[in-house]
Design a protein around this motif. Structure first.
Motif, PDB file in Angstrom:
ATOM      1  N   PRO A 138       2.505  -9.570  -5.136  1.00 15.55           N
ATOM      2  CA  PRO A 138       2.794  -9.248  -3.736  1.00 15.55           C
ATOM      3  C   PRO A 138       4.289  -9.272  -3.424  1.00 15.55           C
ATOM      4  N   HIS A 139       5.001 -10.253  -3.939  1.00 20.95           N
ATOM      5  CA  HIS A 139       6.436 -10.349  -3.657  1.00 20.95           C
ATOM      6  C   HIS A 139       7.212  -9.278  -4.414  1.00 20.95           C
ATOM      7  N   GLY A 140       6.751  -8.902  -5.617  1.00 14.83           N
ATOM      8  CA  GLY A 140       7.389  -7.811  -6.348  1.00 14.83           C
ATOM      9  C   GLY A 140       7.241  -6.492  -5.613  1.00 14.83           C
ATOM     10  N   HIS A 141       6.080  -6.286  -5.068  1.00 20.86           N
ATOM     11  CA  HIS A 141       5.803  -5.071  -4.306  1.00 20.86           C
ATOM     12  C   HIS A 141       6.638  -5.006  -3.032  1.00 20.86           C
ATOM     13  N   LEU A 142       6.838  -6.122  -2.372  1.00 21.00           N
ATOM     14  CA  LEU A 142       7.554  -6.147  -1.091  1.00 21.00           C
ATOM     15  C   LEU A 142       9.023  -6.528  -1.244  1.00 21.00           C
ATOM     16  N   GLY A 143       9.490  -6.704  -2.478  1.00 21.84           N
ATOM     17  CA  GLY A 143      10.850  -7.168  -2.732  1.00 21.84           C
ATOM     18  C   GLY A 143      11.956  -6.293  -2.170  1.00 21.84           C
ATOM     19  N   GLY A 144      11.792  -4.989  -2.157  1.00 20.69           N
ATOM     20  CA  GLY A 144      12.831  -4.094  -1.656  1.00 20.69           C
ATOM     21  C   GLY A 144      12.606  -3.649  -0.224  1.00 20.69           C
ATOM     22  N   LEU A 145      11.744  -4.362   0.484  1.00 25.36           N
ATOM     23  CA  LEU A 145      11.359  -3.933   1.822  1.00 25.36           C
ATOM     24  C   LEU A 145      12.544  -3.852   2.797  1.00 25.36           C
ATOM     25  N   ASP A 146      13.444  -4.812   2.768  1.00 27.17           N
ATOM     26  CA  ASP A 146      14.580  -4.796   3.692  1.00 27.17           C
ATOM     27  C   ASP A 146      15.422  -3.534   3.526  1.00 27.17           C
ATOM     28  N   ALA A 147      15.699  -3.166   2.272  1.00 26.59           N
ATOM     29  CA  ALA A 147      16.499  -1.957   2.013  1.00 26.59           C
ATOM     30  C   ALA A 147      15.762  -0.716   2.504  1.00 26.59           C
ATOM     31  N   PHE A 148      14.450  -0.651   2.238  1.00 30.61           N
ATOM     32  CA  PHE A 148      13.658   0.487   2.683  1.00 30.61           C
ATOM     33  C   PHE A 148      13.656   0.588   4.208  1.00 30.61           C
ATOM     34  N   LEU A 149      13.404  -0.523   4.869  1.00 31.32           N
ATOM     35  CA  LEU A 149      13.355  -0.508   6.335  1.00 31.32           C
ATOM     36  C   LEU A 149      14.716  -0.193   6.953  1.00 31.32           C
ATOM     37  N   GLY A 150      15.778  -0.416   6.186  1.00 28.59           N
ATOM     38  CA  GLY A 150      17.111  -0.079   6.658  1.00 28.59           C
ATOM     39  C   GLY A 150      17.324   1.409   6.867  1.00 28.59           C
ATOM     40  N   ILE A 151      16.489   2.238   6.247  1.00 26.51           N
ATOM     41  CA  ILE A 151      16.619   3.691   6.408  1.00 26.51           C
ATOM     42  C   ILE A 151      15.448   4.290   7.189  1.00 26.51           C
ATOM     43  N   VAL A 152      14.505   3.443   7.615  1.00 28.48           N
ATOM     44  CA  VAL A 152      13.347   3.920   8.384  1.00 28.48           C
ATOM     45  C   VAL A 152      13.686   3.881   9.872  1.00 28.48           C
ATOM     46  N   SER A 153      13.505   5.034  10.516  1.00 28.60           N
ATOM     47  CA  SER A 153      13.769   5.088  11.958  1.00 28.60           C
ATOM     48  C   SER A 153      12.483   5.082  12.780  1.00 28.60           C
ATOM     49  N   GLY A 154      11.337   5.215  12.122  1.00 31.13           N
ATOM     50  CA  GLY A 154      10.070   5.168  12.835  1.00 31.13           C
ATOM     51  C   GLY A 154       8.906   5.487  11.924  1.00 31.13           C
ATOM     52  N   VAL A 155       7.718   5.108  12.366  1.00 33.83           N
ATOM     53  CA  VAL A 155       6.486   5.371  11.625  1.00 33.83           C
ATOM     54  C   VAL A 155       5.437   5.831  12.631  1.00 33.83           C
ATOM     55  N   ASP A 156       4.812   6.967  12.333  1.00 33.76           N
ATOM     56  CA  ASP A 156       3.742   7.481  13.188  1.00 33.76           C
ATOM     57  C   ASP A 156       2.439   7.502  12.400  1.00 33.76           C
ATOM     58  N   LEU A 157       1.482   6.716  12.835  1.00 34.60           N
ATOM     59  CA  LEU A 157       0.167   6.702  12.210  1.00 34.60           C
ATOM     60  C   LEU A 157      -0.571   7.970  12.621  1.00 34.60           C
ATOM     61  N   VAL A 158      -0.999   8.762  11.635  1.00 33.99           N
ATOM     62  CA  VAL A 158      -1.670  10.037  11.877  1.00 33.99           C
ATOM     63  C   VAL A 158      -3.182   9.860  11.874  1.00 33.99           C
ATOM     64  N   SER A 159      -3.687   9.080  10.896  1.00 32.13           N
ATOM     65  CA  SER A 159      -5.130   8.897  10.751  1.00 32.13           C
ATOM     66  C   SER A 159      -5.407   7.591  10.034  1.00 32.13           C
ATOM     67  N   GLU A 160      -6.551   7.003  10.348  1.00 29.35           N
ATOM     68  CA  GLU A 160      -6.986   5.786   9.665  1.00 29.35           C
ATOM     69  C   GLU A 160      -8.495   5.850   9.481  1.00 29.35           C
ATOM     70  N   LEU A 161      -8.917   5.534   8.274  1.00 29.37           N
ATOM     71  CA  LEU A 161     -10.340   5.554   7.921  1.00 29.37           C
ATOM     72  C   LEU A 161     -10.693   4.204   7.307  1.00 29.37           C
ATOM     73  N   TYR A 162     -11.823   3.617   7.763  1.00 28.36           N
ATOM     74  CA  TYR A 162     -12.204   2.288   7.303  1.00 28.36           C
ATOM     75  C   TYR A 162     -13.638   2.272   6.813  1.00 28.36           C
TER      76      TYR A 162
END
Length: 129
Positions: free
Chosen positions: A49-73
């Protein structure tokens, strides 16, 4: 009387993960994940889990927004389709699909699907030779 269904539990876990991830709350995101855990994307594979989320700060530094289009459960799986808006001109808006598998209400597998082509140049530019 309110009855909680398995798909309601799946939805709660996946939405909690998605929201925590995109607000940069790694501890909250990790709490939704199971052990063992597996993550796969066109650019990264991780069993941690920490390896997967390790670069999250850098990624979020270039994200200006997220729009959820669809969700299926379903009972033990979910799929989210969303657009990630970035400040990187070569990437722009990234259409992304994310498939989750859960065991006992916790996410044990995530498969992230997107066109990685524009990211290769970005990664070369930020990764030292």
């Amino acid at each position: 009387m309110t009855r909680t269904t398995t798909s309601t539990t799946t939805r709660a876990a996946v939405r909690a993960y998605h929201q925590a991830r995109f607000r940069g709350d790694v501890p909250a995101a990790v709490r939704t994940l199971a052990e063992p855990f597996r993550f796969q994307s066109p650019l990264l594979t991780s069993d941690s889990p920490h390896g997967h989320l390790g670069g999250l700060d850098a990624f979020l530094g270039i994200v200006s927004g997220v729009d959820l289009v669809s969700e299926l459960y379903g009972e033990s799986e979910a799929t989210l389709l969303y657009d990630v808006h970035t400040s990187v001109p070569a990437v722009g808006t990234q259409r992304t699909a994310e498939h989750f598998h859960l065991t006992d209400g916790r996410i044990d597998t995530i498969r992230l699907i997107f066109d990685a082509t524009p990211w290769h140049a970005v990664m070369r530019a930020v990764t030292p030779s």
